[in-house]
Scaffold this motif. Structure first.
Motif, PDB file in Angstrom:
ATOM      1  N   VAL A  84      -4.874  83.565  88.180  1.00  0.00           N
ATOM      2  CA  VAL A  84      -3.877  82.799  88.918  1.00  0.00           C
ATOM      3  C   VAL A  84      -4.318  81.349  88.874  1.00  0.00           C
ATOM      4  O   VAL A  84      -5.485  81.042  89.114  1.00  0.00           O
ATOM      5  N   TYR A  85      -3.370  80.475  88.537  1.00  0.00           N
ATOM      6  CA  TYR A  85      -3.743  79.067  88.441  1.00  0.00           C
ATOM      7  C   TYR A  85      -2.576  78.152  88.791  1.00  0.00           C
ATOM      8  O   TYR A  85      -1.421  78.568  88.817  1.00  0.00           O
ATOM      9  N   ASP A  86      -2.928  76.907  89.065  1.00  0.00           N
ATOM     10  CA  ASP A  86      -1.969  75.855  89.400  1.00  0.00           C
ATOM     11  C   ASP A  86      -1.582  75.145  88.110  1.00  0.00           C
ATOM     12  O   ASP A  86      -2.372  74.392  87.548  1.00  0.00           O
ATOM     13  N   HIS A  87      -0.356  75.374  87.645  1.00  0.00           N
ATOM     14  CA  HIS A  87       0.027  74.768  86.361  1.00  0.00           C
ATOM     15  C   HIS A  87       0.291  73.270  86.479  1.00  0.00           C
ATOM     16  O   HIS A  87       0.471  72.597  85.476  1.00  0.00           O
ATOM     17  N   GLU A  88       0.270  72.746  87.694  1.00  0.00           N
ATOM     18  CA  GLU A  88       0.419  71.305  87.882  1.00  0.00           C
ATOM     19  C   GLU A  88      -0.923  70.578  87.776  1.00  0.00           C
ATOM     20  O   GLU A  88      -0.955  69.348  87.746  1.00  0.00           O
ATOM     21  N   GLN A  89      -2.027  71.321  87.716  1.00  0.00           N
ATOM     22  CA  GLN A  89      -3.350  70.711  87.583  1.00  0.00           C
ATOM     23  C   GLN A  89      -3.426  69.986  86.235  1.00  0.00           C
ATOM     24  O   GLN A  89      -3.179  70.585  85.191  1.00  0.00           O
ATOM     25  N   ARG A  90      -3.777  68.741  86.279  1.00  0.00           N
ATOM     26  CA  ARG A  90      -3.805  67.908  85.081  1.00  0.00           C
ATOM     27  C   ARG A  90      -4.664  68.519  83.965  1.00  0.00           C
ATOM     28  O   ARG A  90      -5.815  68.897  84.183  1.00  0.00           O
ATOM     29  N   ASN A  91      -4.092  68.636  82.790  1.00  0.00           N
ATOM     30  CA  ASN A  91      -4.734  69.132  81.567  1.00  0.00           C
ATOM     31  C   ASN A  91      -5.154  70.602  81.600  1.00  0.00           C
ATOM     32  O   ASN A  91      -5.772  71.078  80.652  1.00  0.00           O
ATOM     33  N   LEU A  92      -4.835  71.327  82.681  1.00  0.00           N
ATOM     34  CA  LEU A  92      -5.286  72.711  82.769  1.00  0.00           C
ATOM     35  C   LEU A  92      -4.619  73.593  81.715  1.00  0.00           C
ATOM     36  O   LEU A  92      -5.298  74.403  81.069  1.00  0.00           O
ATOM     37  N   LEU A  93      -3.322  73.455  81.508  1.00  0.00           N
ATOM     38  CA  LEU A  93      -2.640  74.294  80.518  1.00  0.00           C
ATOM     39  C   LEU A  93      -3.213  74.079  79.122  1.00  0.00           C
ATOM     40  O   LEU A  93      -3.426  75.040  78.369  1.00  0.00           O
TER      41      LEU A  93
ATOM     42  N   LEU B  13       0.446  87.850  78.966  1.00  0.00           N
ATOM     43  CA  LEU B  13       1.720  87.798  79.675  1.00  0.00           C
ATOM     44  C   LEU B  13       1.611  86.711  80.725  1.00  0.00           C
ATOM     45  O   LEU B  13       0.642  86.674  81.486  1.00  0.00           O
ATOM     46  N   HIS B  14       2.594  85.839  80.743  1.00  0.00           N
ATOM     47  CA  HIS B  14       2.594  84.696  81.659  1.00  0.00           C
ATOM     48  C   HIS B  14       3.775  84.842  82.602  1.00  0.00           C
ATOM     49  O   HIS B  14       4.893  85.105  82.162  1.00  0.00           O
ATOM     50  N   SER B  15       3.531  84.662  83.899  1.00  0.00           N
ATOM     51  CA  SER B  15       4.594  84.779  84.890  1.00  0.00           C
ATOM     52  C   SER B  15       4.516  83.604  85.863  1.00  0.00           C
ATOM     53  O   SER B  15       3.428  83.235  86.312  1.00  0.00           O
ATOM     54  N   HIS B  16       5.668  83.048  86.190  1.00  0.00           N
ATOM     55  CA  HIS B  16       5.742  81.955  87.172  1.00  0.00           C
ATOM     56  C   HIS B  16       5.901  82.578  88.558  1.00  0.00           C
ATOM     57  O   HIS B  16       6.932  83.170  88.854  1.00  0.00           O
ATOM     58  N   VAL B  17       4.883  82.445  89.377  1.00  0.00           N
ATOM     59  CA  VAL B  17       4.900  83.022  90.715  1.00  0.00           C
ATOM     60  C   VAL B  17       5.690  82.105  91.656  1.00  0.00           C
ATOM     61  O   VAL B  17       6.549  82.559  92.407  1.00  0.00           O
ATOM     62  N   THR B  18       5.375  80.831  91.622  1.00  0.00           N
ATOM     63  CA  THR B  18       6.112  79.805  92.368  1.00  0.00           C
ATOM     64  C   THR B  18       6.277  78.621  91.427  1.00  0.00           C
ATOM     65  O   THR B  18       5.881  78.680  90.262  1.00  0.00           O
ATOM     66  N   HIS B  19       6.791  77.536  91.942  1.00  0.00           N
ATOM     67  CA  HIS B  19       6.951  76.342  91.114  1.00  0.00           C
ATOM     68  C   HIS B  19       5.613  75.853  90.566  1.00  0.00           C
ATOM     69  O   HIS B  19       5.531  75.374  89.430  1.00  0.00           O
ATOM     70  N   ASP B  20       4.543  75.977  91.371  1.00  0.00           N
ATOM     71  CA  ASP B  20       3.237  75.444  90.992  1.00  0.00           C
ATOM     72  C   ASP B  20       2.237  76.486  90.513  1.00  0.00           C
ATOM     73  O   ASP B  20       1.274  76.146  89.844  1.00  0.00           O
ATOM     74  N   ARG B  21       2.443  77.749  90.894  1.00  0.00           N
ATOM     75  CA  ARG B  21       1.431  78.787  90.595  1.00  0.00           C
ATOM     76  C   ARG B  21       1.917  79.724  89.507  1.00  0.00           C
ATOM     77  O   ARG B  21       3.064  80.145  89.494  1.00  0.00           O
ATOM     78  N   CYS B  22       0.977  80.072  88.630  1.00  0.00           N
ATOM     79  CA  CYS B  22       1.264  81.012  87.544  1.00  0.00           C
ATOM     80  C   CYS B  22       0.268  82.159  87.586  1.00  0.00           C
ATOM     81  O   CYS B  22      -0.872  81.996  88.012  1.00  0.00           O
TER      82      CYS B  22
END
Length: 140
Positions: A66-75, A93-102
């Motif tokens: 689980v990670y914050d896809h808004e974290q700079r350069n994380l993706l 498999l990638h799933s969007h849990v919320t706007h910010d969390r994957c």
């Protein structure tokens, strides 16, 4: 008191939302103090580390992250790590849990040390909230 009961004081900095969630759990579980909750969390972390140390030989497994896809350069960093380990990653498999969390689920197969290394590398990235490696031996 045993030698393990010698206490040391430490100071840590935590985001308010993390501390608030931790306090809620401590209250729900009936801990007498934050210190006892932190000691319990550290013991659990050590147990998990020891369990991961036993991951040896040819393994099949799954890494959940689980990670914050808004974290700079994380993706970009996650993609690079996954490409560096392409020989053991079989699918993801990638799933969007919320706007910010994957939530990402990665199927892996290979030497236990390689699987553990991948999980620990992902775990060390800023913005990654949790990583769990679960494996089974493919040997009879």
């Amino acid at each position: 008191m045993t030698m393990d009961d010698d206490l040391s004081r430490i100071g840590i900095s935590l985001p308010k939302n993390l501390l608030d969630r931790f306090d809620e759990i401590l209250n729900f579980r009936g801990y007498s103090s934050r210190s006892e909750g932190i000691r319990d969390a550290i013991r659990t972390y050590i147990t998990y580390y020891k369990w991961m140390s036993d991951v040896k030989g040819e393994r099949e497994g799954v890494i959940t992250m689980v990670y914050d896809h808004e974290q700079r350069n994380l993706l970009t960093t996650i993609t690079e790590i996954e490409h560096d380990h392409h020989e053991i990653i079989k699918a993801s498999l990638h799933s969007h849990v919320t706007h910010d969390r994957c939530l990402e689920v990665i199927l892996v197969h290979g030497d236990g040390e390689q699987l553990k290394s991948l999980a620990e590398h992902l775990m060390a990235q800023k913005g990654v909230e949790s990583v769990k490696l679960t494996t089974i031996s493919v040997e009879d």
